[in-house]
Design an enzyme around this catalytic site. Structure first.
Site, short mmCIF file in Angstrom:
data_model
loop_
_atom_site.label_atom_id
_atom_site.label_comp_id
_atom_site.label_asym_id
_atom_site.label_seq_id
_atom_site.Cartn_x
_atom_site.Cartn_y
_atom_site.Cartn_z
N ASN A 8 0.87 -1.18 0.00
CA ASN A 8 0.00 0.00 0.00
C ASN A 8 0.91 1.23 0.00
O ASN A 8 1.55 1.52 1.00
CB ASN A 8 -0.89 -0.04 1.26
CG ASN A 8 -1.70 1.23 1.42
OD1 ASN A 8 -1.83 2.03 0.50
ND2 ASN A 8 -2.27 1.40 2.61
N TRP A 9 0.92 1.89 -1.14
CA TRP A 9 1.80 3.06 -1.25
C TRP A 9 1.23 4.30 -0.57
O TRP A 9 1.91 5.32 -0.48
CB TRP A 9 2.07 3.37 -2.73
CG TRP A 9 3.16 2.54 -3.33
CD1 TRP A 9 3.79 1.47 -2.76
CD2 TRP A 9 3.78 2.73 -4.61
NE1 TRP A 9 4.75 0.97 -3.60
CE2 TRP A 9 4.76 1.73 -4.75
CE3 TRP A 9 3.58 3.62 -5.66
CZ2 TRP A 9 5.55 1.61 -5.90
CZ3 TRP A 9 4.37 3.51 -6.80
CH2 TRP A 9 5.35 2.51 -6.91
N LYS A 10 -0.04 4.23 -0.18
CA LYS A 10 -0.71 5.41 0.43
C LYS A 10 -0.53 6.60 -0.51
O LYS A 10 -0.57 6.42 -1.74
CB LYS A 10 -0.15 5.66 1.83
CG LYS A 10 -0.20 4.39 2.68
CD LYS A 10 0.07 4.61 4.12
CE LYS A 10 0.00 3.28 4.85
NZ LYS A 10 0.13 3.40 6.29
N HIS A 96 -9.37 0.99 5.68
CA HIS A 96 -8.06 1.22 6.29
C HIS A 96 -8.22 2.22 7.43
O HIS A 96 -9.03 3.14 7.34
CB HIS A 96 -7.09 1.75 5.23
CG HIS A 96 -5.67 1.80 5.71
ND1 HIS A 96 -5.22 2.79 6.55
CD2 HIS A 96 -4.63 0.96 5.51
CE1 HIS A 96 -3.95 2.56 6.84
NE2 HIS A 96 -3.56 1.45 6.22
N GLU A 98 -6.60 4.68 8.28
CA GLU A 98 -6.43 6.10 7.89
C GLU A 98 -7.70 6.64 7.24
O GLU A 98 -8.03 7.81 7.39
CB GLU A 98 -5.20 6.24 6.98
CG GLU A 98 -3.91 6.11 7.78
CD GLU A 98 -2.72 5.55 7.01
OE1 GLU A 98 -2.75 5.54 5.77
OE2 GLU A 98 -1.76 5.11 7.67
N GLU A 162 -4.91 -5.12 11.15
CA GLU A 162 -3.87 -4.11 11.32
C GLU A 162 -4.14 -3.32 12.60
O GLU A 162 -4.96 -2.38 12.59
CB GLU A 162 -3.88 -3.12 10.15
CG GLU A 162 -3.62 -3.76 8.81
CD GLU A 162 -3.14 -2.72 7.79
OE1 GLU A 162 -2.03 -2.87 7.30
OE2 GLU A 162 -3.87 -1.75 7.54
N GLY A 168 2.69 2.20 10.82
CA GLY A 168 3.63 3.30 10.63
C GLY A 168 4.40 3.71 11.88
O GLY A 168 5.02 4.76 11.91
N SER A 209 3.73 -2.11 10.27
CA SER A 209 5.18 -2.04 10.40
C SER A 209 5.90 -3.32 9.98
O SER A 209 6.97 -3.64 10.50
CB SER A 209 5.58 -1.65 11.83
OG SER A 209 5.09 -0.36 12.13
N GLY A 230 2.83 -1.34 4.26
CA GLY A 230 2.82 0.07 3.88
C GLY A 230 4.20 0.51 3.44
O GLY A 230 4.66 0.24 2.32
P1 PGA Z 1 3.07 0.26 7.57
O1 PGA Z 1 1.59 0.47 7.04
O2 PGA Z 1 3.57 -1.03 7.02
O3 PGA Z 1 3.83 1.45 7.05
O4 PGA Z 1 2.98 0.23 9.05
C1 PGA Z 1 0.71 -0.60 7.00
C2 PGA Z 1 -0.62 -0.16 6.45
O5 PGA Z 1 -1.02 0.99 6.67
O6 PGA Z 1 -1.30 -0.94 5.77
#
Ligand code: PGA
Length: 251
Positions: A8-10, A96, A98, A162, A168, A209, A230
């Site tokens: 997931n590149w966000k 997600h 976010e 998650e 993150g 992470s 991510g």
């Molecule tokens: P991260 O993000 O690997 O940077 O913790 C995971 C995600 O948001 O799916």
């Protein structure tokens, strides 16, 4: 079933990064062993078409990072599941943390997004996860119950566990914790699908992470269907390395 490694590149990336990413992966694919995994990458919407052209020939699925809960309409800035499918996406991440926190999407919205995604032929990757100081099993079980529409297709569903506190932050859940929560999620799926066999069709991924140094811990577990990555998915070498940590097995 092959393990799923979804990136997931966000809101990161550029066309140039996508091209470099593709070139590096071609090199790695031609020089290294074929992974016992299915790779997929959720890129920002403007890059979906380019990502489809560049990465699908490498057998990497392309995905959206969200979709609207309606099929179409006067919804400026939003993207429908059918549009994602139209430009070559095969999955979409929904719910997600976010999106839940920054865009106030609630379980009802997520359930409608799952419906839209599956109606468009996409695999819906439903994210759930507890925050700090929340009882993980009870919280995510209730969240999953409420994030699934009344009717859904087990063949087009993936769950991503998650924990919000692990996203993150560089802090990972322990494998014991992840397996315990996967058990609770599996029970929800069994009760909703009224069948153990049908529930086994749904992979449950871990995310939060995950790095190329730690992915193997989760990927070796029979209870974990893969990982949602991510930050570490942005680097092609790291992403590829994660896929290499899947233990050998039938494809
Ligand atoms: P991260 O993000 O690997 O940077 O913790 C995971 C995600 O948001 O799916």
């Amino acid at each position: 079933m092959r393990k799923l490694i979804l990136g997931n590149w966000k809101m990161h990336g550029s066309l140039q990064h996508l091209e470099t990413f593709q070139k590096t992966l071609i090199h790695l694919q031609t020089t290294g062993p074929v992974p016992y995994a299915q790779l997929g990458l959720a890129v920002p919407a403007p890059y979906l078409l380019a990502a489809s052209a560049l990465l699908r020939p490498l057998d990497i699925w392309i995905g959206g990072q969200t979709c609207d809960h309606e099929a179409e309409g006067a919804r400026t800035g939003n993207v429908s599941a059918a549009m994602l499918a139209d430009v070559g996406a095969s999955f979409v991440i929904v719910g997600h943390s976010e999106r839940r926190s920054q865009h106030h999407e609630d379980n009802q919205d997520i359930a409608a997004q799952v419906q839209q995604a599956q109606a468009a032929g996409l695999l819906a990757v439903v994210c759930v996860g507890e925050g700090l100081n929340q009882a993980a099993e009870a919280f995510v079980a209730a969240q999953l119950q409420a994030s699934l529409p009344q009717k859904f297709d087990a063949n087009r569903l993936v769950i991503a566990y998650e924990p919000v506190w692990a996203i993150g932050t560089g802090q990972q859940a322990t494998l014991g914790h992840v397996e315990m929560v996967c058990g609770a999620l599996r029970q929800v799926l069994q009760s909703r699908l009224l069948s153990v066999d049908a529930s086994e069709l749904v992979p449950i991924l871990y995310g939060g992470s995950v790095t190329s140094a730690t992915a193997n811990l989760f990927l070796a577990s029979p209870h974990v269907g893969g990982v949602l990555v991510g930050k570490a998915s942005f680097n092609p070498g790291g992403f590829w390395h994660i896929s290499q940590s899947v233990p050998a097995g039938p494809i």
